[in-house]
Write a protein that holds these residues in place. Sequence first.
Motif, PDB file in Angstrom:
ATOM      1  N   LEU A   1      10.595 -10.406  36.749  1.00 24.23           N
ATOM      2  CA  LEU A   1      10.354  -9.056  36.233  1.00 24.23           C
ATOM      3  C   LEU A   1      11.081  -7.993  37.062  1.00 24.23           C
ATOM      4  O   LEU A   1      10.974  -7.959  38.286  1.00 24.23           O
ATOM      5  CB  LEU A   1       8.855  -8.756  36.234  1.00 24.23           C
ATOM      6  CG  LEU A   1       8.406  -7.513  35.456  1.00 24.23           C
ATOM      7  CD1 LEU A   1       8.664  -7.699  33.963  1.00 24.23           C
ATOM      8  CD2 LEU A   1       6.934  -7.222  35.703  1.00 24.23           C
ATOM      9  N   ARG A   2      11.834  -7.131  36.362  1.00 24.85           N
ATOM     10  CA  ARG A   2      12.565  -6.056  37.038  1.00 24.85           C
ATOM     11  C   ARG A   2      12.037  -4.668  36.678  1.00 24.85           C
ATOM     12  O   ARG A   2      12.216  -3.725  37.435  1.00 24.85           O
ATOM     13  CB  ARG A   2      14.060  -6.147  36.721  1.00 24.85           C
ATOM     14  CG  ARG A   2      14.721  -7.412  37.251  1.00 24.85           C
ATOM     15  CD  ARG A   2      16.237  -7.262  37.345  1.00 24.85           C
ATOM     16  NE  ARG A   2      16.842  -7.023  36.049  1.00 24.85           N
ATOM     17  CZ  ARG A   2      17.300  -7.983  35.251  1.00 24.85           C
ATOM     18  NH1 ARG A   2      17.202  -9.249  35.606  1.00 24.85           N
ATOM     19  NH2 ARG A   2      17.864  -7.680  34.098  1.00 24.85           N
TER      20      ARG A   2
ATOM     21  N   ALA B   1      -0.257  -2.887  42.835  1.00 25.74           N
ATOM     22  CA  ALA B   1       0.794  -2.874  43.858  1.00 25.74           C
ATOM     23  C   ALA B   1       0.797  -4.164  44.673  1.00 25.74           C
ATOM     24  O   ALA B   1       1.864  -4.695  45.011  1.00 25.74           O
ATOM     25  CB  ALA B   1       0.614  -1.671  44.777  1.00 25.74           C
ATOM     26  N   SER B   2      -0.378  -4.681  44.972  1.00 21.78           N
ATOM     27  CA  SER B   2      -0.470  -5.901  45.774  1.00 21.78           C
ATOM     28  C   SER B   2      -0.073  -7.144  44.971  1.00 21.78           C
ATOM     29  O   SER B   2       0.210  -8.195  45.561  1.00 21.78           O
ATOM     30  CB  SER B   2      -1.887  -6.079  46.316  1.00 21.78           C
ATOM     31  OG  SER B   2      -2.815  -6.269  45.262  1.00 21.78           O
ATOM     32  N   ALA B   3      -0.038  -7.012  43.628  1.00 19.61           N
ATOM     33  CA  ALA B   3       0.277  -8.160  42.777  1.00 19.61           C
ATOM     34  C   ALA B   3       1.717  -8.159  42.276  1.00 19.61           C
ATOM     35  O   ALA B   3       2.159  -9.129  41.665  1.00 19.61           O
ATOM     36  CB  ALA B   3      -0.667  -8.191  41.576  1.00 19.61           C
TER      37      ALA B   3
ATOM     38  N   ALA C   1       8.256  -9.726  43.837  1.00 16.67           N
ATOM     39  CA  ALA C   1       9.327  -9.188  44.690  1.00 16.67           C
ATOM     40  C   ALA C   1      10.550  -8.778  43.885  1.00 16.67           C
ATOM     41  O   ALA C   1      11.356  -7.967  44.347  1.00 16.67           O
ATOM     42  CB  ALA C   1       9.716 -10.235  45.733  1.00 16.67           C
ATOM     43  N   SER C   2      10.705  -9.300  42.686  1.00 21.18           N
ATOM     44  CA  SER C   2      11.869  -9.003  41.852  1.00 21.18           C
ATOM     45  C   SER C   2      11.843  -7.597  41.262  1.00 21.18           C
ATOM     46  O   SER C   2      12.882  -7.090  40.814  1.00 21.18           O
ATOM     47  CB  SER C   2      11.947 -10.009  40.692  1.00 21.18           C
ATOM     48  OG  SER C   2      10.740  -9.951  39.918  1.00 21.18           O
ATOM     49  N   LEU C   3      10.683  -6.937  41.240  1.00 20.34           N
ATOM     50  CA  LEU C   3      10.540  -5.652  40.553  1.00 20.34           C
ATOM     51  C   LEU C   3      11.430  -4.581  41.178  1.00 20.34           C
ATOM     52  O   LEU C   3      11.469  -4.404  42.396  1.00 20.34           O
ATOM     53  CB  LEU C   3       9.084  -5.181  40.590  1.00 20.34           C
ATOM     54  CG  LEU C   3       8.756  -4.069  39.589  1.00 20.34           C
ATOM     55  CD1 LEU C   3       8.697  -4.617  38.174  1.00 20.34           C
ATOM     56  CD2 LEU C   3       7.459  -3.363  39.929  1.00 20.34           C
ATOM     57  N   GLU C   4      12.142  -3.844  40.292  1.00 20.37           N
ATOM     58  CA  GLU C   4      13.028  -2.769  40.729  1.00 20.37           C
ATOM     59  C   GLU C   4      12.496  -1.395  40.346  1.00 20.37           C
ATOM     60  O   GLU C   4      12.641  -0.441  41.105  1.00 20.37           O
ATOM     61  CB  GLU C   4      14.426  -2.975  40.130  1.00 20.37           C
ATOM     62  CG  GLU C   4      15.091  -4.267  40.586  1.00 20.37           C
ATOM     63  CD  GLU C   4      16.399  -4.539  39.845  1.00 20.37           C
ATOM     64  OE1 GLU C   4      16.732  -3.748  38.930  1.00 20.37           O
ATOM     65  OE2 GLU C   4      17.072  -5.535  40.164  1.00 20.37           O
ATOM     66  N   THR C   5      11.916  -1.261  39.161  1.00 21.37           N
ATOM     67  CA  THR C   5      11.404   0.036  38.698  1.00 21.37           C
ATOM     68  C   THR C   5      10.050  -0.134  38.023  1.00 21.37           C
ATOM     69  O   THR C   5       9.775  -1.163  37.397  1.00 21.37           O
ATOM     70  CB  THR C   5      12.373   0.697  37.687  1.00 21.37           C
ATOM     71  OG1 THR C   5      12.538  -0.163  36.550  1.00 21.37           O
ATOM     72  CG2 THR C   5      13.726   0.967  38.328  1.00 21.37           C
TER      73      THR C   5
END
Length: 219
Positions: free
Chosen positions: A175-176, A194-196, A199-203
């Motif tokens: 997921l980005r 936020a804790s879940a 690491a791939s998330l960008e936005t």
Amino acid sequence: KITVSKRMPDGTLVKQKAEPGMIRPYDLSALTEGRIRVKAECFGLKRYQPGEENLAGLADCIEASGASKLEFRETDISPFAEKLREGMTAGRITQLSADFCDASEDAMQKMASGIESSSLTRFEMQMLNKGVGASLAGIIEALPPSLTYLALDNNMLRDAEKSALIKKLPDLKALRHLGLGDDEIKTRDIQQIASALPASLETMSLKENASILDEGTLA
């Protein structure tokens, strides 16, 4: 990128390239009866409430178009749920958008079944059933790990839906982008979200969630 194939009275087959907006002049009955065939990368319906006589033909037309990206807007998607389930399960549909649409509970269950077995990379479902009605929890629980873009804005998410999302997020390792605008997200919710986050998330969009306080923003 649409190719329209139309069989003329003399039996010849004429193929024509068309932009998405150019499909409107074609007669709907000819489309649903198979006299006009459409091949498209993206097939969309906006503000369309089909009559019973056109439902089956239109659902078949969408499938026959070979579109991997489907976009519904301000449309009741219930009549198309079974074809959507089949298309997602078979891997034909990889991007699905259903914004400001209506869907019955049965349709939601069919879609969840298809989504779970799918390879969707993009999924948007904003303001389903005007933000009320059937829970989105089943859809959220079914989201596949292949997703790179997820937008659930304007759904006024309830506690069960938020819990399902928090539980699902760590599994969405590709997921980005995550859209949760105007979803009744509160400070305690955003701290758990936020804790879940993978690491791939960008936005991530959290606009119009007025209940997020300063500490939620910092989370």
